[in-house]
Write a protein that holds these residues in place. Structure first.
Motif, short mmCIF file in Angstrom:
data_model
loop_
_atom_site.label_atom_id
_atom_site.label_comp_id
_atom_site.label_asym_id
_atom_site.label_seq_id
_atom_site.Cartn_x
_atom_site.Cartn_y
_atom_site.Cartn_z
N ILE A 111 0.84 -1.20 0.00
CA ILE A 111 0.00 0.00 0.00
C ILE A 111 0.87 1.25 0.00
O ILE A 111 0.65 2.19 -0.75
CB ILE A 111 -0.94 0.00 1.23
N ALA A 112 1.91 1.24 0.86
CA ALA A 112 2.82 2.39 0.92
C ALA A 112 3.50 2.59 -0.43
O ALA A 112 3.70 3.72 -0.89
CB ALA A 112 3.87 2.18 2.01
N SER A 134 9.91 10.17 -6.03
CA SER A 134 11.00 9.78 -5.13
C SER A 134 11.98 8.80 -5.75
O SER A 134 12.93 8.41 -5.12
CB SER A 134 10.40 9.13 -3.86
N ASN A 135 11.75 8.40 -6.99
CA ASN A 135 12.58 7.34 -7.56
C ASN A 135 14.05 7.68 -7.61
O ASN A 135 14.89 6.84 -7.37
CB ASN A 135 12.10 7.01 -8.98
N ASN A 136 14.38 8.91 -7.92
CA ASN A 136 15.79 9.24 -8.13
C ASN A 136 16.35 10.23 -7.13
O ASN A 136 17.50 10.60 -7.19
CB ASN A 136 15.98 9.82 -9.55
N SER A 137 15.52 10.66 -6.19
CA SER A 137 15.96 11.74 -5.31
C SER A 137 17.11 11.34 -4.41
O SER A 137 17.91 12.17 -4.02
CB SER A 137 14.78 12.21 -4.43
N SER A 172 19.23 7.51 2.46
CA SER A 172 19.12 8.64 3.38
C SER A 172 20.38 9.47 3.30
O SER A 172 21.48 8.95 3.53
CB SER A 172 18.90 8.15 4.82
N GLU A 173 20.25 10.73 2.99
CA GLU A 173 21.41 11.62 2.91
C GLU A 173 22.05 11.82 4.27
O GLU A 173 23.23 12.14 4.38
CB GLU A 173 20.99 12.96 2.32
N LYS A 218 12.39 2.51 5.59
CA LYS A 218 11.09 2.79 4.97
C LYS A 218 11.21 2.90 3.46
O LYS A 218 10.39 2.37 2.71
CB LYS A 218 10.51 4.10 5.55
N LYS A 219 12.25 3.57 3.00
CA LYS A 219 12.44 3.73 1.55
C LYS A 219 12.81 2.41 0.89
O LYS A 219 12.44 2.16 -0.26
CB LYS A 219 13.50 4.80 1.28
#
Length: 472
Positions: A15-16, A25-28, A95-96, A105-106
């Motif tokens: 679902i998320a 958010s794919n490339n960020s 995560s930067e 989560k990502k």
């Protein structure tokens, strides 16, 4: 019930993932973007110069929470490419800031979105066990048997889960105590090479100074927080050779161990009676950062993992302006074995969805052995690195900091060499539920809503219920 939990987790992730598809958010958080035409299967072909002849190029994607500053990724991955010229490992930074919760989560979203994932890293045993239960990591036993070694012999950390290996350990990060040596000198205290928690509490009391907003605390405990940083509720458990966790190896509760109660009593005494540790309410409400508390000299001692080796001499973001020393994780009693401490590692796994599992495994094995030495950021969990080599590795690590001359290297090396892991207990798939329940009962205690007896009783009752529910 266990199957229901796993199904529920999968549903939550899916679902998320569907919701995440609405964003961008794919490339960020990705570096080293995949070349055009490469995303579907991770393969490229290039003409070798002869008609009809092609050389296969392989692109593996590594999903990690580790930052460039902490992991030296460019140097490490370039080194792998040099010995494996047909393989490129593409780094996907989740995560930067190196925030493991954000990264996890990502990673779940990426898995639910069917992104190409070949190698993934977990920061703790609970996250490792949970993702294995969800089928995200492939078993490595076949490859390990082919290479002819045993994880429990080749590494300092045993990563078996239910008799199988799904990841190999990267770094070896025992916990230790960072000390503001200037504050110790001011108080007439020596750098401990072997001490107990009672002595630690005494040091903290003597190092505490001032009142109000400018008060300097003797120590800072960064947890627990939202079911995380639970090491800080096992202080007198995790320095034991066995039964160092909230759950025993047989899956039963360990909360009736007197050392769990003793840990709670220690935390209450230091915060409420001695007033020598930063209040829990401040940590939560102000979202305090442990690096700032120590390096800004708001706290004189910091119990933390030795991932701090890469920062102990100061960085651009967090400079060092005083002398730092290191002490081992405290014991419960003077006669206890020295050096037993919680140990953290990176669990480096092959994605179950990877189309190139064998190639991904070869990278994982290299990275957790020779690659750790190349990386030069941590003490490896690989037993191929001997104790006498630790000092030279520390020299390399400290050379990457701004003021290595301010670090008492002798105390650091002595602490690392003497550190050893307690018996590793494979976490249950429902470990996060256990952590959350204990965290909530601790909050009631430290915020004055129940006493130690009630906290132990209620925590044990809730954990027993969680264990029973997951056995059905």
């Amino acid at each position: 019930m266990k199957k229901k939990w796993i199904s529920g987790m999968v549903a939550t992730v899916l679902i998320a993932g569907a919701l995440a598809g609405c964003g961008n958010s794919n490339n960020s958080n990705t570096t080293g973007s995949t070349n055009e035409g490469n995303a579907s299967n991770g393969e490229q072909t290039t003409n070798s110069g002869n008609k009809g002849s092609k050389t296969e190029k392989l692109n593996l994607r590594l999903y990690t929470y580790g930052t460039e500053e902490a992991y030296n990724w460019k140097k490490t991955l370039d080194a792998y490419n040099q010995v494996n010229p047909n393989v490129t490992v593409e780094l996907v930074q989740l995560s930067e800031k190196g925030d493991t919760q954000e990264a996890t989560k990502k990673l779940d979203l990426a898995a639910a979105s069917a992104e190409q994932i070949d190698v993934l890293m977990f920061s703790d045993a609970a996250a490792y066990a949970q993702r294995v239960a969800l089928g995200m990591a492939a078993p490595l036993d076949e490859y390990i048997a082919k290479d002819g070694y045993k994880v429990e012999e080749d590494y300092k950390v045993d990563t078996h889960l239910d008799g199988k290996v799904y990841a190999l350990p990267g770094k070896f990060n025992p916990w230790y105590v960072l000390l503001n040596k200037d504050h110790l000198d001011e108080a007439g205290l020596s750098v401990p090479s072997d001490w107990t928690w009672d002595e630690y509490a005494d040091y903290a009391k003597k190092l505490t100074k001032g009142e109000g907003a400018t008060k300097r605390y003797g120590t800072y405990f960064h947890g627990p927080q939202n079911g995380g940083w639970m090491e800080f509720l096992k202080l007198k458990l995790e320095n034991q050779p066995q039964n160092s966790e909230f759950l025993k190896a047989d899956g039963t509760s360990n909360l009736d161990d007197p050392n769990f109660r003793a840990t709670l009593e220690l935390r209450v005494k230091m915060e409420k009676e001695d007033k020598s540790s930063v209040p829990y309410s401040d940590i939560i409400s102000q979202k305090l950062a442990y690096r700032n508390q120590f390096f800004n000299q708001s706290a004189s001692m910091l119990t933390i993992g030795s991932w701090m080796n890469t920062e102990i001499g100061g960085t651009d973001k967090v400079p060092l302006t005083f002398h730092v020393a290191v002490a081992p994780f405290p014991k419960n009693n003077p006669g206890d074995e020295r050096g037993l401490t919680p140990v953290t590692t990176d669990y480096v796994a092959v994605s179950n969805s990877s189309k190139h599992k064998e190639e991904a495994y070869k990278f994982v094995r290299w990275y957790t052995t020779e690659g750790q030495v190349v990386q030069g950021k941590n003490i490896p969990a690989w037993n191929g690195v001997k104790s006498e080599q630790v000092a030279s590795i520390i020299d390399i690590i400290l050379s990457g900091t701004k003021n290595p001359e301010l670090v008492d290297k002798a105390s650091l090396v002595d602490t690392l060499v003497s550190s050893k892991a307690s018996q590793i207990i494979a976490p249950a798939s429902y470990q996060a539920e256990v952590y959350k329940a204990i965290n909530e009962e601790y909050e009631k205690l430290i915020l004055g809503n129940q006493d130690v007896d009630a906290t132990v009783e209620n925590a044990k009752k809730r954990v027993d219920e969680i264990i029973a529910a997951n056995k059905k």
